[in-house]
Scaffold this motif. Sequence first.
Motif: not given
Length: 285
Positions: A6-32
């Motif tokens: 995961l990177t801060t430049r890729n927030h693909d909602r489909n990468r986890a293969g789920m309908t509603y839930v997805y993980p991102v690395v957030s630069r504003r959050a400083g983590g996952v």
Amino acid sequence: MSEQTLTTRNHDRNRAGMTYVYPVVSRRAGGVSVGVNLNPNNACNWRCIYCQVPDLARGGPPPIDLRLLEAELRRMLTDIVQGDFMARNVPAEMRRLNDVALSGNGEPTSAVEFAEVVSLIGRVLAEFGLLGKIKLVLITNGSLVHKPHVQEGLRRMQALGGEVWFKLDRATREGIRQINNAELEPERVYANLKTAAGLCPTWLQTCLFTLDGEPPAEAELAAYLDLLARAKAEGVPLHGVLLYGLARPSTQPEAGRLGRLPKAWLGAFADRIRQRCGLTVKTSP
């Protein structure tokens, strides 16, 4: 789940293969950040010109399958908290779970199930011993805060220790139309902001960038500062401002007209906010 880092430049909602839930690395959050996308149909009541959502359409979400959402959230948190998700997918310096964020591919409060979703997330966080340890965040354009189901959701968020990130990119009618493609009077925006802050801890989130090579006009910046100063003078309990630039490419027709502002420019405007309004400002160039 995906093994791609995961990177801060890729927030693909489909990468986890789920309908509603997805993980991102957030630069504003400083983590996952675990995202909850209540708009899987890519529909929103706004069309911000910097939006990275592909095939964005006007409208609201379909009915939310609450059972599926709960199962997906439980599965994701199991992999993060009890599994090796972090080692597989996250750069070492970002391996901390920061929040669950109601965000996604449209305005999350447009879901009539919004308040039920907040309660659902609270239950799941409690199951994992995370309630009070990580944040519950609503990332919203704030345009529906006057609606009863949204206000009920904000009350439930407040009870869970949550916070609101309320979008305010411009503070004039013309600026809102140009950047967000929304027809809103600044007084309506201010009223909704005041309501949100009164119901749940609220930060402003503001995206600034160049358009056709030019930074935001001084008249727009002055109107923005005036609105914040008014909120301060009237005792609106804002927690601060999240000031950020472009991190991911827009998929909107205006994409080629947009550019990143220098870090120094954002820093200078952050100083103006602090000096004029006495608010905490966090910048993410």
